[in-house]
Design an enzyme around this catalytic site. Structure first.
Site, mmCIF file in Angstrom:
data_model
loop_
_atom_site.group_PDB
_atom_site.id
_atom_site.type_symbol
_atom_site.label_atom_id
_atom_site.label_comp_id
_atom_site.label_asym_id
_atom_site.label_seq_id
_atom_site.Cartn_x
_atom_site.Cartn_y
_atom_site.Cartn_z
ATOM 1 N N GLU A 22 -2.739 0.123 -3.965
ATOM 2 C CA GLU A 22 -3.976 -0.248 -3.270
ATOM 3 C C GLU A 22 -4.889 0.945 -2.990
ATOM 4 O O GLU A 22 -5.594 0.983 -1.984
ATOM 5 C CB GLU A 22 -3.656 -0.998 -1.969
ATOM 6 C CG GLU A 22 -2.815 -2.244 -2.202
ATOM 7 C CD GLU A 22 -2.513 -3.013 -0.927
ATOM 8 O OE1 GLU A 22 -3.170 -2.757 0.108
ATOM 9 O OE2 GLU A 22 -1.618 -3.880 -0.960
ATOM 10 N N HIS A 27 3.913 -11.860 3.354
ATOM 11 C CA HIS A 27 4.376 -10.825 4.280
ATOM 12 C C HIS A 27 3.796 -11.074 5.664
ATOM 13 O O HIS A 27 2.644 -11.465 5.804
ATOM 14 C CB HIS A 27 3.943 -9.437 3.793
ATOM 15 C CG HIS A 27 4.172 -8.364 4.824
ATOM 16 N ND1 HIS A 27 5.426 -7.957 5.200
ATOM 17 C CD2 HIS A 27 3.292 -7.638 5.581
ATOM 18 C CE1 HIS A 27 5.321 -7.030 6.131
ATOM 19 N NE2 HIS A 27 4.037 -6.824 6.381
ATOM 20 N N SER A 37 0.824 -1.204 0.000
ATOM 21 C CA SER A 37 0.000 0.000 0.000
ATOM 22 C C SER A 37 0.857 1.253 0.000
ATOM 23 O O SER A 37 1.977 1.273 0.514
ATOM 24 C CB SER A 37 -0.927 0.010 1.216
ATOM 25 O OG SER A 37 -0.178 -0.033 2.415
ATOM 26 N N HIS A 61 5.389 2.474 11.100
ATOM 27 C CA HIS A 61 4.439 2.943 12.107
ATOM 28 C C HIS A 61 4.970 4.155 12.870
ATOM 29 O O HIS A 61 4.317 4.619 13.804
ATOM 30 C CB HIS A 61 4.091 1.808 13.064
ATOM 31 C CG HIS A 61 3.312 0.718 12.390
ATOM 32 N ND1 HIS A 61 2.040 0.915 11.911
ATOM 33 C CD2 HIS A 61 3.626 -0.566 12.097
ATOM 34 C CE1 HIS A 61 1.606 -0.213 11.345
ATOM 35 N NE2 HIS A 61 2.549 -1.103 11.451
ATOM 36 N N ARG A 106 -4.807 3.630 15.061
ATOM 37 C CA ARG A 106 -5.162 2.748 13.950
ATOM 38 C C ARG A 106 -6.387 1.918 14.333
ATOM 39 O O ARG A 106 -6.361 1.146 15.301
ATOM 40 C CB ARG A 106 -3.979 1.832 13.623
ATOM 41 C CG ARG A 106 -4.299 0.686 12.674
ATOM 42 C CD ARG A 106 -4.541 1.161 11.262
ATOM 43 N NE ARG A 106 -4.620 0.034 10.347
ATOM 44 C CZ ARG A 106 -5.364 0.008 9.267
ATOM 45 N NH1 ARG A 106 -6.115 1.044 8.951
ATOM 46 N NH2 ARG A 106 -5.367 -1.043 8.463
#
Length: 759
Positions: free
Chosen positions: A489, A646, A438, A699, A520
């Site tokens: 994506e 992944h 993504s 992140h 998130r």
């Protein structure tokens, strides 16, 4: 009278208010006071939502993570953030995400704390860090402040803390020390915390010790004995809470600890309830988790009462009832769902509805079933409707499952032969670079998706917008010099929900958000019936992306195990059966991508490990069907087609052999926050295929340094032959902004070029 209580409530808000407040604060768009005020408003509302319970949790609210909260309460703050001045909340967010709201937007932030899964859930916690020199000091202000707010509102508050043994069990020693050796230093701080809470006049403290449902050796079992002997008190009552599994060989231990009450998960550990009743002394409370706190199906209230009523007659006021665990893992309110079809809606219960179920059970126990006759009748109707619905059962899917054999999971050739063919076809350089799938989900993408769903944008216009965003992602990757590209994506709302929306057997909520980590949030699809794939789901998007470049384009799919583990899964058949159904459906997509000329296909299994049973003695059965499901999905392709998978943010070292059994040509895996700790697995295991150890922590907003990436990859090359190494981030980039992604990937590509020059 049976007592009702709750172990924890969703903290994000019914409309994800906390998420938006967090992100606004991090961007400098709001102040600390505004963030704190929003937190107070949410706590107030959530306590009101729990009105009518006899005991309401306080301290379950968090601005990021409850384990990180406990680290700060215990004064266990990493050394790397101690030199900063300013508000403690800044240091809190530095540990959580590598940067506070007031740090400059540069690449020099601190390393964020390692993040991994909370037991076998999709919630991620910040791992406590220990060393032989670790000292603890109490800061109870967070709990004291929340207690004061609750008491001002007339709430009968039950403070919630993570217990000392589980806290140590969750953490990692950053040296070779034994973290259990820290227990004598830790217990005085816990004793002082209990003393301060008792001084506030609370009657009960909930101490969460879910480590008790795992396999513990004699040292850890003895740690529980020592800990609770030291914490024994008559100033306040302690409710020891376990959840997520059975106690098994820890049942007698838990029942005999010197606490005033024990909570057990009476859904996962139903067979242990009667044993617990017999083992507990006559002065102890037994709390039973009778409502599933992790799934969204209605409870069969009549069935629960059948076994619960005799226990109530035996225990009387010593019986407490609650959800199995914190309701953190389910959405807030089903009544906000206006587009969910009515039949499916009658089968479901979100957090507020689960508390209503709890109150109905309590009323039936305390006042007789006749006092809630209408509610029990409506519940029976809903349970029967679901079990008999033709929408749930598909004979053709069951027939396809019956035809599964071992050949479906085998590639034509072994990896060395496949690798030679793939190398000749793809012509990739040493240390090939790629990303995980993504790219940033911009405001334009989200707006177009929202307008398409609401009907403001027709399908042709929506497709045009998405193709424009895909082309942008492809062109940016070409400019950066990446070797294997992805389409970005843009069209996908979520890596699981996107596929669920196109599979028969799924339903979807509008507002069914749950927290995954920090800000998130995910909206798990609802797997209610047999799964099949009516049509291709990704092929046209990938074909369009490939038309924009001559470089290899990865087809991006989510694997069956991850779709299963990140859905609300039906509970009327084994999880393995649902997983095999998903495997057959995604296999069809893999083969269609190959037919369309796609020669690199990534099948993400980020959640493989989180589905593991909490006891190692039960791992083999799960790993057998989980790995076989992946192989069925992936292994129908020709040798020349390169299969990637992944995985991220979990402890993989102890299942590395099973990961190898998946037989993916390339695995990309998170290693950045754990400083390549995964590589320790290769000291004693010769991983046979190619691997991309993630070198960029997506992140965190911090930009990775080129030299740091080079050093990480050199460390990897000490364990894995360089010719089998890839260079990639540790996860997808959808949550990052382009202004962060471009410089980070530039550094990553430059690092790969340096590695090639010195190889």
């Amino acid at each position: 009278m049976a007592t009702t209580h709750n172990l924890g409530f969703p903290r994000i808000g019914a409309k994800r208010e906390l998420k938006f407040a967090q992100e606004g604060y991090w961007k400098g768009q709001s102040s600390r006071d505004e963030l704190q005020a929003l937190g107070a408003q949410l706590r107030h509302r959530h306590w009101e939502n729990q009105a009518g319970l006899d005991q309401v949790p306080v301290g379950d609210f968090s601005f990021y993570d409850q384990v990180l909260d406990m680290s700060f309460t215990l004064g266990n703050v990493p050394e790397r953030v101690r030199g900063f001045e300013g508000d403690p909340l800044d240091n809190y967010f530095r540990v959580a995400r590598g940067r506070s709201a007031h740090d400059s937007a540069c690449s020099c932030g601190v390393q964020a704390g390692e993040m991994t899964k909370w037991f076998d859930t999709n919630y991620h916690y910040i791992v406590p860090e220990f060393s032989a020199a670790t000292e603890f000091s109490l800061d109870a202000s967070r709990l004291i402040d929340q207690l004061a707010q609750a008491r001002a509102l007339g709430i009968k508050a039950k403070p919630v803390v993570i217990g000392p043994v589980t806290y140590l069990w969750l953490g990692k020693a950053k040296d070779d020390s034994d973290k259990l050796a820290l227990l004598p230093r830790l217990l005085p701080v816990y004793a002082a915390l209990i003393e301060q809470l008792a001084a506030q006049g609370v009657e009960w403290i909930q101490i969460d010790e879910p480590a008790l449902v795992t396999e513990l050796d004699a040292n850890w079992q003895q740690a529980f004995v020592a800990a609770y002997a030291a914490l024994k008190t008559d100033k306040v009552k302690l409710l020891l809470a376990t959840y997520f599994g059975q106690l098994q060989d820890n049942l007698a231990l838990a029942c005999n600890l010197p606490v005033q009450g024990l909570h057990i998960d009476a859904i996962n550990a139903r067979a242990e309830v009667e044993q617990a009743v017999a083992l507990l002394s006559a002065d102890k409370v037994l709390s039973l988790g009778v409502i599933n706190g992790r799934n969204i199906w209605k409870t069969d209230l009549n069935a629960v009462l059948e076994w619960l009523e005799p226990i109530h007659r035996a225990l009387h006021s010593r019986l407490w009832i609650a959800p199995t665990c914190s309701l953190l893992h389910v959405p807030v309110d089903l009544t906000s769902e206006q587009k969910l079809d009515q039949e499916t809606k009658t089968w479901l219960a979100f957090a507020l509805q689960k508390l209503d179920e709890l109150k109905t059970l309590a009323q039936a126990l305390n006042g007789g079933r006749e006092s809630v006759q209408a509610a029990l009748a409506a519940n029976r109707t809903a349970i029967e409707s679901r079990s008999q619905s033709p929408r749930v059962h598909n004979p053709s899917v069951k027939a396809a499952l019956a035809k599964i054999d071992a050949a479906l999971g085998r590639r034509d050739s072994a990896y060395p032969q496949r690798a030679a063919k793939q190398s000749a076809l793809l012509k990739l350089p040493p240390y090939p670079t790629t990303t995980i799938g993504s790219f940033p989900q911009t405001a334009e993408i989200r707006q177009a998706r929202s307008q398409f769903k609401s009907g403001e944008l027709d399908e042709a216009s929506y497709t045009t917008v998405m193709q424009r965003e895909i082309a942008r992602s492809v062109h940016e990757q070409e400019a950066l010099g990446l070797d294997v590209l992805v389409h970005g994506e843009a069209e996908r709302n979520d890596m699981v929900e996107y596929f669920g929306e196109q599979l028969d057997g799924y339903a979807f909520s509008q507002f069914g958000w749950v927290q995954s980590y920090g800000s998130r949030c995910v909206k798990p699809p609802i797997l209610f019936g047999d799964i099949s794939r009516p049509k291709a789901m990704t092929v046209e998007w990938i074909k369009y992306a490939q038309s924009q470049t001559a470089k290899p384009m990865k087809g991006m799919l989510t694997g069956p195990v991850t779709i299963l583990n990140w859905s609300f899964v039906r509970d009327d058949q084994p999880r393995s059966v649902s997983c095999y159904q998903l495997a057959l459906a995604i296999r069809e997509e893999v083969l269609d991508l190959e037919k369309a000329g796609v020669r690199v296909i990534q099948i993400d299994e980020a959640a493989l490990r989180e589905g593991l049973p909490l006891r190692k003695s039960q791992w083999n059965d799960y790993l057998q069907w989980a790995v076989e499901s992946f192989r069925i999905t992936a292994n129908g392709v020709q040798d020349e087609t390169q299969i990637h998978t992944h995985m991220c943010y979990s402890e993989f070292n102890d299942i590395i052999a099973s990961i190898a059994d998946m037989d993916a040509d390339v695995i990309t895996i998170e290693t950045s926050r754990s400083d390549m700790e995964l590589l320790d697995a290769f000291d004693n295991f010769n991983y046979p295929n190619e691997i991309g150890p993630g070198v960029y922590d997506i992140h965190s907003p911090n930009i990775p340094d080129q030299e740091h990436i080079v050093q990480l990859m050199k460390k990897a090359a000490e364990r894995i032959p360089a010719e089998r190494l890839w260079v990639n981030p540790d996860c997808g980039l959808k949550t990052r902004a382009w202004e962060e992604v471009i410089p980070a990937l530039k550094n990553m590509v430059a690092a790969a070029q340096t590695l090639r020059a010195t190889a």
